[in-house]
Scaffold this active site. Structure first.
Site, short mmCIF file in Angstrom:
data_model
loop_
_atom_site.label_atom_id
_atom_site.label_comp_id
_atom_site.label_asym_id
_atom_site.label_seq_id
_atom_site.Cartn_x
_atom_site.Cartn_y
_atom_site.Cartn_z
N HIS A 1 -9.70 -4.52 11.38
CA HIS A 1 -10.53 -4.53 10.18
C HIS A 1 -11.83 -3.75 10.37
O HIS A 1 -12.79 -3.97 9.66
CB HIS A 1 -10.86 -5.97 9.75
CG HIS A 1 -9.85 -6.58 8.83
ND1 HIS A 1 -8.52 -6.56 9.09
CD2 HIS A 1 -9.99 -7.23 7.64
CE1 HIS A 1 -7.87 -7.19 8.12
NE2 HIS A 1 -8.73 -7.58 7.22
N GLU B 1 0.81 -1.22 0.00
CA GLU B 1 0.00 0.00 0.00
C GLU B 1 0.84 1.26 0.00
O GLU B 1 0.46 2.27 -0.60
CB GLU B 1 -0.95 0.01 1.20
CG GLU B 1 -2.17 -0.89 1.07
CD GLU B 1 -1.89 -2.33 1.49
OE1 GLU B 1 -0.71 -2.65 1.80
OE2 GLU B 1 -2.83 -3.15 1.51
#
Lengths: 343, 315
Positions: A141, A72
């Site tokens: 998450h 990322e």
């Protein structure tokens, strides 16, 4: 045709048809790519067979959807480099938490590039990411972190709650010449609402009034706005409910005007409390309209700890519409609701 | 690989002029710096001039060069006008970044310099993005990521090379290896071999970074191959840092041996140019004098330029 031709105000959608939040994003991405060949999407699993939870399924230009390795940080730099080279990238993330891997690029590079060079360059980069929570997803998450990102100068932070807003604001994000962080709550994906078929953009920095009332101003964005509206409607509360739609720029004028009328403020924020978005609104309202407040402003946020996994714990951790209703009723009765540590 | 790069008098003159520009401007900055007229950290590149000039002789204005913190040499080599650099160091509105960037954040869109970064490593990814944009649009520019040896320890180095190689992007990774991460020698900061890591993913060339002709030759091959669709390459240039990591002082680390003749890219090029008959001694002397006048003019320009209005910060 230039992007500026598509600007619309927040008039109620006309010519719309029922569309899900997910389908509205998909339509926005597809129209953006069809309209402007400089638009492309890139990201981990951006090209997978599920189409990022359906939000990028069956696009007209699959050749402009690039999957990436799990990297990322560099991929954010790649998207920035492409934006500086004249393209309009949409960098997509399946989970908002993954952005933290790219904080160097997001905070030091993407957000700063225009200020460092006195805005001689355009950075038309959209970072799209999905807040996924529940079903035991746990602490890594489930985060939203919009307050963290809004704290960084140079980033616009957008988190719409309705299908109409998500399409128009997403297209506005693509049309913007500066970086935009676009946060979509996974729980909103199946919600439906009227969405015009035409390409349109909506302005940043303007609240939506989701429920009208005279005795309490409630500010809530994204899923929290939907929960708050449900609470107001179910219990028939005299609440002025404002959805800021964009965390930054923030329509503080709209919020202050409401507080001056109601004399009370509750901020419902699906994020951590300390130094967060809710704290910012309370601070700005206190600075500008302290005299209008009939009682201390209140916040309902997540507890100041990571998200738990067990369903029993999750249900205790996250504010529900019923708990919001109870908090609003308490405030309407002149009581405090428990500060920033969750209700 | 066949060696097809040729060099003529115009190339040699260009290389020497740009190296002289970088060297003499750096020396002038070092002399003025203690007077505090430049309120910005400076990372000088005296001794490293061969690398940026050997590279940039092969780059076009639309090739996009992304730099780290040691900006002056490669920025001047790519075409940033010296007055704009000096005015930026002086914090003036006429600086390349209008006084908002300082020494480490320089930009010149006209000459393919879309900005530089002071966080070691990250700008490697931006050059890959420029290469991706070229590939997606069919443009003929290349992206160049310019970094030092210490940047190869950052994960973004590996991530960037991997993606460029997977997508066969037109990107040149230029490693200007001066052997030091601040005061830490490469033996202490890198367990890996830089070229070895890169070779797993792409072709690698190695040049002598104290020899402008060596860098010129290898960069020529790399740029030609990348522009022709051959995918990314890494060019590794071992050079020497004569100065401290930051500031106007000479490096005094015992392990950093500098031979002012043998290690000097300017002495080496001038000697070769005169022996080979490319340039006369008088021509070399004339270049030195011309550059001094350019520096005088650039400093006069900076000193005469206005400071930014402080109220502009309140935007």
């Amino acid at each position: 045709m230039p992007w500026s031709k598509f600007r619309q105000d927040y008039a109620a959608p006309t010519g719309g048809r029922p569309l899900s939040y997910c389908a509205a994003i998909r339509e926005a991405i597809d129209q953006a790519m069809r309209h402007d060949p400089r638009v492309f999407a890139i990201g981990l699993d951006a090209d997978d067979k599920f189409g990022v939870f359906g939000s990028m399924a069956n696009l007209t230009h699959p050749e402009r959807v690039l999957g990436t390795p799990i990297a990322e940080n560099a991929m954010t730099g790649v998207a920035l480099g492409a934006a500086l080279s004249g393209l309009r990238p949409i960098h997509v993330h399946l989970r908002n938490d993954f952005l933290l891997v790219a904080m160097d690029q997001i905070v030091n590079y993407v957000a700063k590039w225009q200020d460092m060079f006195d805005h001689q360059v355009r950075v038309p980069l959209v970072i799209r990411s999905i807040i996924g929570r529940g079903w035991g997803c746990g602490a890594q998450h489930s985060q939203s972190l919009h307050g963290l990102f809004a704290q960084v100068p140079g980033l616009k932070v957008v988190m719409p709650s309705t299908p109409y807003d998500v399409k128009g604001l997403f297209l506005a994000a693509v049309a913007d010449d500066s970086p935009v962080l676009f946060l979509e709550h996974r729980w909103l994906y199946k919600n439906t609402g009227d969405v015009p078929e035409a390409l349109y953009t909506l302005p940043f920095g303007r609240c939506a009034r989701l429920h009208e009332g005279e005795s309490l101003t409630v500010v809530a964005a994204s899923l929290a706005a939907v929960h708050a509206r449900l609470a107001c409607e179910t219990h028939g509360l005299d609440v002025d409910l404002l959805d800021p739609r964009t965390i930054k720029p923030l329509d503080i004028d709209g919020i202050v005007a409401s507080v001056q009328r109601t004399g009370r403020l509750l901020v419902v924020d699906h994020d951590f409390p300390f130094g967060g978005f809710a704290a910012e609104i309370v601070a700005q309202v206190a600075e500008r309209a302290h005299g209008a407040l009939r009682q201390p402003p209140q916040r309902i946020c997540f507890p100041d700890r990571g998200m738990p996994a067990s369903g029993v714990l999750e249900r205790a951790y996250y504010p529900t519409p019923d708990r919001l209703a109870a908090a609003m009723q308490a405030m309407l009765a002149g009581e405090l609701v428990g500060g920033g540590h969750g209700f | 690989m066949t060696r097809t790069t040729t060099i003529d008098r115009a190339d040699v003159t260009w290389l020497l002029r740009r190296m002289r520009l970088i060297r003499q401007a750096s020396e002038r900055i070092a002399r003025l710096y203690p007077t505090d007229v430049m309120e910005t950290p400076v990372h000088l590149c005296i001794g490293q001039e061969a690398v940026p000039v050997g590279l940039c002789r092969h780059l076009r204005d639309d090739d996009k060069l992304f730099l780290g913190h040691r900006t002056h040499g490669p920025a001047l080599a790519k075409g940033l006008p010296l007055p704009k650099l000096m005015a930026e160091l002086y914090g003036r509105t006429t600086g390349c970044s209008h006084g908002y960037g300082g020494s480490m954040h320089v930009i010149d869109l006209e000459h393919g310099l879309p900005g530089s970064s002071a966080i070691v490593g990250g700008s490697i990814a931006l050059g890959v993005g420029a290469g991706l944009a070229a590939k997606l649009t069919g443009a003929s520019w290349i992206g160049v990521s310019y970094f030092g040896d210490a940047a190869t320890n950052a994960g973004v180095f590996y991530e960037s090379l991997n993606f460029a190689a997977l997508r066969r992007l037109p990107v040149l990774f230029l490693c200007e290896d001066n052997g030091w991460s601040n005061v830490m020698p490469k033996s202490a900061h890198s367990a890996h071999d830089i070229t070895g890591v890169a070779e797993q993913m792409m072709p690698v060339l190695q040049a002598d970074g104290t020899d402008a002709l060596s860098v010129y030759e290898h960069a020529g091959h790399a740029v030609e191959r990348i522009r022709g669709g051959g995918g990314p390459m890494l060019l590794h240039c071992r050079t020497k840092r004569w100065m401290k990591h930051q500031g106007p002082e000479r490096c005094d680390l015992a392990a950093n041996h500098i031979d002012p003749e043998r290690d000097c890219p300017i002495v080496r090029l001038e000697t070769w140019a005169q022996r080979s008959g490319m340039l006369g001694a008088d021509e070399c002397t004339a270049i030195t004098a011309e550059i001094e006048r350019e520096i005088d003019a650039a400093i006069a320009f900076a000193e005469a330029s206005p400071f930014p209005q402080p109220e502009l910060v309140e935007v």
